[in-house]
Write a protein that holds these residues in place. Structure first.
Motif, PDB file in Angstrom:
ATOM      1  N   GLY A 162     -18.996   4.752   8.606  1.00  0.00           N
ATOM      2  CA  GLY A 162     -19.920   5.727   9.182  1.00  0.00           C
ATOM      3  C   GLY A 162     -19.321   6.763  10.111  1.00  0.00           C
ATOM      4  N   VAL A 163     -18.571   6.306  11.093  1.00  0.00           N
ATOM      5  CA  VAL A 163     -18.076   7.221  12.101  1.00  0.00           C
ATOM      6  C   VAL A 163     -17.076   8.215  11.510  1.00  0.00           C
ATOM      7  N   TYR A 164     -16.251   7.720  10.592  1.00  0.00           N
ATOM      8  CA  TYR A 164     -15.271   8.618   9.979  1.00  0.00           C
ATOM      9  C   TYR A 164     -15.959   9.681   9.136  1.00  0.00           C
ATOM     10  N   ILE A 165     -17.077   9.292   8.496  1.00  0.00           N
ATOM     11  CA  ILE A 165     -17.818  10.276   7.709  1.00  0.00           C
ATOM     12  C   ILE A 165     -18.326  11.383   8.624  1.00  0.00           C
ATOM     13  N   THR A 166     -18.802  10.986   9.800  1.00  0.00           N
ATOM     14  CA  THR A 166     -19.266  11.991  10.751  1.00  0.00           C
ATOM     15  C   THR A 166     -18.130  12.923  11.161  1.00  0.00           C
ATOM     16  N   ILE A 167     -16.948  12.353  11.383  1.00  0.00           N
ATOM     17  CA  ILE A 167     -15.806  13.191  11.758  1.00  0.00           C
ATOM     18  C   ILE A 167     -15.432  14.121  10.600  1.00  0.00           C
ATOM     19  N   ILE A 168     -15.539  13.611   9.378  1.00  0.00           N
ATOM     20  CA  ILE A 168     -15.268  14.467   8.221  1.00  0.00           C
ATOM     21  C   ILE A 168     -16.252  15.642   8.185  1.00  0.00           C
ATOM     22  N   THR A 169     -17.534  15.365   8.463  1.00  0.00           N
ATOM     23  CA  THR A 169     -18.502  16.468   8.435  1.00  0.00           C
ATOM     24  C   THR A 169     -18.192  17.496   9.520  1.00  0.00           C
ATOM     25  N   LEU A 170     -17.701  17.021  10.658  1.00  0.00           N
ATOM     26  CA  LEU A 170     -17.277  17.956  11.713  1.00  0.00           C
ATOM     27  C   LEU A 170     -16.158  18.852  11.195  1.00  0.00           C
ATOM     28  N   ALA A 171     -15.182  18.229  10.515  1.00  0.00           N
ATOM     29  CA  ALA A 171     -14.039  18.990  10.016  1.00  0.00           C
ATOM     30  C   ALA A 171     -14.480  19.992   8.955  1.00  0.00           C
ATOM     31  N   ILE A 172     -15.421  19.570   8.095  1.00  0.00           N
ATOM     32  CA  ILE A 172     -15.906  20.477   7.046  1.00  0.00           C
ATOM     33  C   ILE A 172     -16.560  21.699   7.676  1.00  0.00           C
ATOM     34  N   SER A 173     -17.399  21.429   8.671  1.00  0.00           N
ATOM     35  CA  SER A 173     -18.097  22.526   9.332  1.00  0.00           C
ATOM     36  C   SER A 173     -17.101  23.473   9.986  1.00  0.00           C
ATOM     37  N   SER A 174     -16.111  22.903  10.654  1.00  0.00           N
ATOM     38  CA  SER A 174     -15.112  23.715  11.334  1.00  0.00           C
ATOM     39  C   SER A 174     -14.286  24.521  10.340  1.00  0.00           C
ATOM     40  N   ALA A 175     -13.882  23.865   9.230  1.00  0.00           N
ATOM     41  CA  ALA A 175     -13.048  24.552   8.244  1.00  0.00           C
ATOM     42  C   ALA A 175     -13.811  25.692   7.574  1.00  0.00           C
ATOM     43  N   LEU A 176     -15.069  25.430   7.200  1.00  0.00           N
ATOM     44  CA  LEU A 176     -15.835  26.467   6.509  1.00  0.00           C
ATOM     45  C   LEU A 176     -16.123  27.656   7.413  1.00  0.00           C
ATOM     46  N   THR A 177     -16.372  27.368   8.700  1.00  0.00           N
ATOM     47  CA  THR A 177     -16.592  28.475   9.639  1.00  0.00           C
ATOM     48  C   THR A 177     -15.373  29.382   9.655  1.00  0.00           C
ATOM     49  N   THR A 178     -14.196  28.780   9.802  1.00  0.00           N
ATOM     50  CA  THR A 178     -12.959  29.561   9.799  1.00  0.00           C
ATOM     51  C   THR A 178     -12.823  30.343   8.499  1.00  0.00           C
ATOM     52  N   PHE A 179     -13.116  29.671   7.384  1.00  0.00           N
ATOM     53  CA  PHE A 179     -12.954  30.290   6.079  1.00  0.00           C
ATOM     54  C   PHE A 179     -13.872  31.503   5.918  1.00  0.00           C
ATOM     55  N   PHE A 180     -15.138  31.341   6.284  1.00  0.00           N
ATOM     56  CA  PHE A 180     -16.087  32.445   6.116  1.00  0.00           C
ATOM     57  C   PHE A 180     -15.745  33.610   7.032  1.00  0.00           C
ATOM     58  N   ILE A 181     -15.247  33.317   8.228  1.00  0.00           N
ATOM     59  CA  ILE A 181     -14.884  34.402   9.136  1.00  0.00           C
ATOM     60  C   ILE A 181     -13.672  35.146   8.589  1.00  0.00           C
ATOM     61  N   SER A 182     -12.752  34.398   7.958  1.00  0.00           N
ATOM     62  CA  SER A 182     -11.514  35.040   7.509  1.00  0.00           C
ATOM     63  C   SER A 182     -11.725  35.888   6.254  1.00  0.00           C
ATOM     64  N   GLN A 183     -12.715  35.543   5.422  1.00  0.00           N
ATOM     65  CA  GLN A 183     -12.920  36.285   4.170  1.00  0.00           C
ATOM     66  C   GLN A 183     -13.853  37.469   4.396  1.00  0.00           C
ATOM     67  N   GLN A 184     -13.445  38.381   5.283  1.00  0.00           N
ATOM     68  CA  GLN A 184     -14.318  39.484   5.678  1.00  0.00           C
ATOM     69  C   GLN A 184     -14.869  40.278   4.515  1.00  0.00           C
ATOM     70  N   ALA A 185     -14.018  40.570   3.544  1.00  0.00           N
ATOM     71  CA  ALA A 185     -14.429  41.460   2.464  1.00  0.00           C
ATOM     72  C   ALA A 185     -15.569  40.853   1.651  1.00  0.00           C
ATOM     73  N   TYR A 186     -15.611  39.539   1.572  1.00  0.00           N
ATOM     74  CA  TYR A 186     -16.625  38.901   0.733  1.00  0.00           C
ATOM     75  C   TYR A 186     -17.811  38.367   1.521  1.00  0.00           C
TER      76      TYR A 186
END
Lengths: 367, 321
Positions: free
Chosen positions: A152-176
């Motif tokens: 359970g706890v590791y899954i929660t940490i994974i969801t944190l990482a997913i959220s953090s990674a996608l935020t970075t990704f969406f900010i970096s892909q300005q053109a799209y």
């Protein structure tokens, strides 16, 4: 048929009453736009969507025990699908550069619409994408993590990482994606050429949220819901009984992401923009807080909490700028002292009152 | 109306892009990797406190970033009121954040032992509260901390043909990694060679047995948690002069610190060093080849995959269940 007897046994008078209460509140909500002002209608629409999002998290957290900080991500993915549709359907004169290409793409040097965004110009495709993209993304994640020994706890940490990674990704892909600003200045919602007024949007949202609430309630009262709850209580035992725990988890996880995606899609015509703010961990936390305060596993609780907290926040922000502090304190209090949440506690109180009254002295009647 | 503003950004971005798309050069890559040491230092510093609270005590502390933030504010406060040097504030920041950690353990964590998800939620609430309180006291304005003047400049390892440094690292980054490793060694010593450390390990291995043998387990719990928070405070102090100090600053470090600890595994302290090294160097390497955001996404994805297959971390000894 032990299962069906349990199913019947839990069907007490409470659901009927709940149904009546829900129906009455639904009717009240339907006529509300005629009574309250435009601002309140728009605020309520927003809060109803947040409520639906919270219910979708409750399905996985309250019933199956998977705490996710990534529900904001599913919400936002649906939101982006709808935002592209609305942005691409801006009439040429409303577009900053007169052309059909969205302004942020022009700024970032794109000369034509990318192939993966172009189909979203059509409403049916956008509407399908709004559900399918978050659901498919969730399915991939679920398929990847639930078929392992990750707890359970590791899954929660994974969801944190997913959220953090996608935020970075969406900010970096300005053109799209429009970068930090996201997709702004979208057109008003019109389906097949029919413009939807604010009240119409409100009713659509109200219908959707009611459907989500009733559907989730039906699902969790079924035998399927029973299995979900058993997974939360004792995962090993239910898997020894021969159930494929991972499949159940993946199913509810995907379903929940789909609901979150629709909520996000409906959110965009209301909010008029979508940005990585809703992808970030902070928004994911907000959803978790609604569920925790409303009461895990109550379905109606998260909805009530989202609406109540939103209304309080709306009035409180005129007085104080430290609303977040209040929310933090509330969360701490709920976790430490009211683990069942507000609605959960109220339900328990009612059950305690009912049981002695019905078993011991039926004479006492408060009518 | 905003178009001009954005076109400016667009141009600026293009200029940056030209600068970075030079031909691949080994010297530039090594410079990037040498500077990656600075990232390794930060990861190690921020992860070390977690290695104690999570690794030793199994507490999911999502307020860890806020303890880093508290440390940074202690330094800011002492520097602005007493004009103290950054180095001198380190012990105070350790003691103050440690004391707050002890208080938190007493009032919140203690009630939730054995319920990891509830602990996670409570510490998340705590993190919001700490941010709010600091915002009330110091306002949301960005604060700046002066780094010690005697740790400035760059250490040049290699000069190019024109005599300007090609591979160089700032002394402050070296200082960070030095502090981080010193704290790692100190922690390892405390945990493995002292009486107190033996008690801590006894409590984590078998709480009931330790209590039977006369160990004051609740005191040990409190001290261990306080020590972990104190370490986070020191991390905050050392990092404070790198960037601005603000209430939400801890959030930036939280996810990274978790990734470090999870990657390395928490059985041995050395795992944190390994995790920090792997994450720090691979992100600066990938950042050189591609760009910063992509590097972050790739590293986070790699960590997710790692958790999936080896949730106990890379550097743990196989134990019997």
């Amino acid at each position: 048929m032990a299962q069906s007897t349990i199913g019947i046994a839990t069907r007490s008078r409470t659901p009927t009453r709940l149904g009546i209460v829900t129906a009455i509140s639904f009717l009240v909500m339907v006529i509300l736009p005629f009574v309250v002002g435009e601002f309140q209608v728009s605020l309520l629409s927003k809060l109803l969507l947040f409520g639906a999002l919270a219910i979708s998290l409750d399905l996985v957290w309250g019933f199956t025990g998977i705490l996710s900080f990534a529900h904001g991500v599913f919400f936002t993915l649906g939101g982006y699908a709808m935002a592209y549709y609305l942005k691409l359907n801006l009439s040429a004169e409303n577009n900053t550069y007169g052309g059909s290409l969205p302004d942020f793409m022009v700024w970032n040097g794109l000369t034509e619409l990318p192939w993966f965004i172009a189909p979203l110009k059509y409403f049916p495709i956008a509407a399908i994408a709004m559900v399918l993209i978050p659901a498919a993304f969730a399915f991939l994640i679920g398929w990847f993590i639930f078929r392992s020994k990750v707890s359970g706890v590791y899954i929660t940490i994974i969801t944190l990482a997913i959220s953090s990674a996608l935020t970075t990704f969406f900010i970096s892909q300005q053109a799209y994606t429009g970068g930090t600003n996201g997709i702004t200045d979208v057109s008003k919602l019109s389906i097949f050429g029919i413009n939807i007024p604010p009240n119409g949007l409100y009713w659509i949202i109200l219908l959707f949220t009611t459907f989500v609430l009733v559907g989730s309630w039906w699902l969790t009262q079924s035998n399927f819901g029973l299995i979900l709850r058993s997974i939360k209580e004792n995962e090993n035992r239910i898997s020894y009984l021969g159930y494929d725990v991972a499949s159940f988890k993946i199913f509810i996880w995907t379903l929940s992401a789909g609901i979150a995606g629709i909520a996000g899609g409906l959110f965009v015509p209301l909010n008029r923009f979508i940005s990585p703010v809703y992808l970030a961990v902070a928004f994911g936390t907000q959803v978790v807080i609604w569920v925790a305060i409303g009461g895990r596993g109550t379905l109606i609780g998260p909805l009530v909490a989202a609406i109540l907290l939103g209304q309080i926040q709306n009035s409180a922000e005129r007085v104080t700028q430290d609303w977040q502090l209040v929310v933090g304190v509330l969360l701490l209090i709920v976790v430490l002292f009211i683990p069942d949440g507000l609605v959960g506690t109220v339900q328990k109180l009612f059950m305690k009152k009912q049981q002695p009254a019905s078993t011991k002295q039926p004479v006492i009647d408060h009518n | 109306m905003y178009a001009h503003l954005f076109s400016f950004f667009y141009l600026a971005q293009e200029a940056v892009a030209e600068e970075t798309t030079q031909a691949f050069s080994l010297v530039a890559l090594s410079n990037q990797l040498v500077n990656g040491i600075g990232i390794v230092g930060i990861l190690l510093l921020t992860g070390l406190g977690l290695a104690i609270t999570f690794g030793v005590m199994r507490i999911i502390n999502l307020a860890h970033g806020e303890f880093i933030m508290l440390g940074a504010y202690v330094t800011f406060w002492m520097q602005s009121t007493f004009g103290m040097d950054l180095l001198l504030t380190i012990p105070f920041s350790f003691l103050i954040t440690g004391a707050i950690g002890a208080l938190v353990e007493l009032t919140i964590i203690r009630r939730l032992y054995g319920r990891p998800l509830e602990t996670l939620l409570a510490t998340w609430g705590l993190s919001i509260v700490l941010q709010g309180v600091i915002k009330l006291i110091f306002t949301a304005q960005l604060k700046y901390v002066k780094s010690p003047p005697y740790i400035s400049g760059n250490l040049t390892l290699l000069k190019d043909a024109q005599g300007s440094p090609a591979i160089a690292i700032s002394y402050y980054r070296l200082f960070i990694i030095f502090v981080a490793i010193a704290l790692l060694v100190l922690t390892g010593y405390l945990l493995n060679k002292t009486d107190l450390g033996r008690q801590v390990r006894a409590v984590t291995q078998n709480r009931d047995m330790a209590r039977c043998l006369g160990v004051n387990t609740s005191l040990i719990d409190m001290l261990t948690f306080a020590y972990g928070c104190g370490l986070a405070g020191v991390a905050g102090t050392v990092i404070s002069s790198l960037k601005s100090v603000s209430p939400p600053m801890g959030q930036d470090y939280l996810v990274d610190a978790w990734m470090t600890v999870v990657t390395g595994g928490v059985d041995k302290l050395i795992g944190v060093l390994a995790g920090a090294f792997l994450i720090g160097e691979s992100s600066s390497g990938i950042a050189y080849l591609l760009n910063d955001p992509t590097a972050r996404v790739i590293v986070l994805a790699a960590v997710i995959i790692l958790i999936r297959y080896k949730p106990e971390g890379l550097f743990t000894i196989q134990k019997r269940g």
